[in-house]
Structures are given as C-alpha cells and as structure tokens.
Design a protein around this motif. Structure first.
Motif, short mmCIF file in Angstrom:
data_model
loop_
_atom_site.label_atom_id
_atom_site.label_comp_id
_atom_site.label_asym_id
_atom_site.label_seq_id
_atom_site.Cartn_x
_atom_site.Cartn_y
_atom_site.Cartn_z
N ASP A 121 -0.48 7.62 -1.18
CA ASP A 121 0.24 7.95 0.05
C ASP A 121 -0.27 7.17 1.25
O ASP A 121 0.41 7.09 2.27
N THR A 122 -1.48 6.62 1.13
CA THR A 122 -2.07 5.84 2.22
C THR A 122 -2.77 4.63 1.62
O THR A 122 -3.19 4.65 0.46
N VAL A 123 -2.89 3.57 2.43
CA VAL A 123 -3.67 2.39 2.06
C VAL A 123 -4.49 1.97 3.26
O VAL A 123 -4.17 2.31 4.40
N GLU A 124 -5.54 1.22 2.98
CA GLU A 124 -6.42 0.73 4.04
C GLU A 124 -5.84 -0.57 4.60
O GLU A 124 -5.58 -1.50 3.86
N LEU A 125 -5.66 -0.60 5.91
CA LEU A 125 -5.24 -1.82 6.60
C LEU A 125 -6.49 -2.42 7.21
O LEU A 125 -7.14 -1.79 8.04
N ALA A 127 -7.98 -5.64 9.32
CA ALA A 127 -7.65 -6.79 10.15
C ALA A 127 -8.92 -7.20 10.89
O ALA A 127 -9.35 -6.52 11.81
N GLY A 128 -9.51 -8.30 10.44
CA GLY A 128 -10.77 -8.72 11.06
C GLY A 128 -11.85 -7.71 10.74
O GLY A 128 -12.04 -7.32 9.60
N ASP A 129 -12.52 -7.21 11.78
CA ASP A 129 -13.58 -6.23 11.56
C ASP A 129 -13.11 -4.80 11.85
O ASP A 129 -13.92 -3.89 11.97
N VAL A 130 -11.79 -4.61 11.97
CA VAL A 130 -11.22 -3.29 12.22
C VAL A 130 -10.38 -2.89 11.02
O VAL A 130 -9.65 -3.69 10.46
N SER A 131 -10.51 -1.64 10.62
CA SER A 131 -9.66 -1.14 9.54
C SER A 131 -9.32 0.32 9.80
O SER A 131 -10.06 1.04 10.47
N HIS A 132 -8.17 0.71 9.28
CA HIS A 132 -7.75 2.11 9.36
C HIS A 132 -6.72 2.36 8.27
O HIS A 132 -6.13 1.44 7.72
N GLU A 133 -6.53 3.63 7.93
CA GLU A 133 -5.55 3.98 6.92
C GLU A 133 -4.18 4.06 7.54
O GLU A 133 -4.01 4.51 8.67
N VAL A 134 -3.19 3.62 6.75
CA VAL A 134 -1.80 3.71 7.17
C VAL A 134 -1.04 4.47 6.09
O VAL A 134 -1.38 4.42 4.89
N ASP A 135 -0.03 5.22 6.51
CA ASP A 135 0.82 5.94 5.56
C ASP A 135 1.73 4.95 4.86
O ASP A 135 2.13 3.93 5.42
N VAL A 136 2.08 5.26 3.61
CA VAL A 136 3.00 4.43 2.85
C VAL A 136 4.22 5.25 2.51
O VAL A 136 4.12 6.39 2.03
N LYS A 137 5.38 4.69 2.77
CA LYS A 137 6.67 5.29 2.42
C LYS A 137 7.30 4.39 1.38
O LYS A 137 7.49 3.19 1.61
N TYR A 138 7.62 4.95 0.22
CA TYR A 138 8.18 4.17 -0.87
C TYR A 138 9.71 4.27 -0.85
O TYR A 138 10.27 5.35 -0.70
N LEU A 139 10.36 3.13 -1.00
CA LEU A 139 11.80 3.05 -1.01
C LEU A 139 12.28 2.77 -2.43
O LEU A 139 11.77 1.88 -3.09
N GLY A 140 13.24 3.54 -2.89
CA GLY A 140 13.82 3.30 -4.22
C GLY A 140 13.08 3.93 -5.34
O GLY A 140 12.06 4.43 -5.35
#
Length: 140
Positions: A121-125, A127-140
């Motif tokens: 339901d979430t993945v780690e984003l 970017a450089g030295d910053v990261s945070h979890e983002v929600d994932v919405k699946y289509l289809g």
C-alpha cells in the motif's frame, strides 16, 4: 492532479497511481529478459502522481534537473510475494516440448494472478538524501 503548480521538489509527492498490468509487465521483463524496467514519475511533481512503465539503462544522471523518480518494481511487492516461475521448474518428466510449454505458460499465468495479492500500500520515495513513504493506488 492537484491545482497547485508543479514543483521541482519530489518530496511534495504523497501518492502515486500505478497500472497493475504495467507493474506486472515490468516485474516480468526484469526477471525474464534481464532488462532494467522501472516505474517512472516525471517532473514537475504534484502531490498525486502517476508512475508509468519505462525501460532505462539504469541511470538517471542523463536527465534534466530535477530528474524523474524511478521506482524498482520489486519495491511494490511485499516480502511474501511468490517468485517468478523459472523454465527449469516447470519441466515435465518425461520431457515433452509441448507439455513443457503448456506447464510453463500456466505457471506464469498463475504467477501473474497471484502477484496481485502481494502488492504494498506504500513505497519509499527516495530523492537525494530525503526519503518518505508515499501511498500507492493501483489501477486495473
């Protein structure tokens, strides 16, 4: 997408939409063809984004600033996800070419179906030295 102007800062991303078939195709391409297929989000960045399948050489250094975000398709799978069926695992005994083809095709189709119940339901984003979890919405 939200109504605010896009940003060059990828930390504004809070959720991404991914077509499940794109994700499965990317996983399969990486496992079968030794490709480097990712799910990519391109700038400008918004709070809600769409990740699309993309074949890359593995480097984001050749992109403009800011570079797109590349997600390895494996990061969308939980730790209990089944392994992709290898050709040798579906070999019948005694060997018969047509039977092997049918068994392997059935095993891959079963994997494609079962992998859908192992999506995070979430993945780690990162970017450089910053990261945070983002929600994932699946289509289809």
């Amino acid at each position: 997408m939200n109504e605010t102007p896009g940003a060059s800062d990828p930390t504004v991303v809070r959720s991404i939409a991914v077509t499940t078939d794109d994700l499965i195709s990317a996983l399969e391409a990486n496992r079968r063809a030794n490709s480097h297929v990712v799910l990519r989000v391109t700038p400008p960045f918004y709070a809600r984004e769409r990740a699309r399948i993309h074949l890359t050489g593995g480097e984001v250094a050749d992109y403009a600033d800011p570079p797109p975000l590349h997600f390895d398709p494996e990061t969308f799978l939980d730790e209990t996800a089944p392994a992709y069926p290898e050709v040798d695992e579906t070999r019948p005994d005694p060997y018969e070419l047509e039977a092997h083809h049918e068994r392997h095709t059935a095993a891959v189709e079963s994997w494609r179906t079962s992998i859908r119940s192992h999506l995070r339901d979430t993945v780690e984003l990162s970017a450089g030295d910053v990261s945070h979890e983002v929600d994932v919405k699946y289509l289809g």
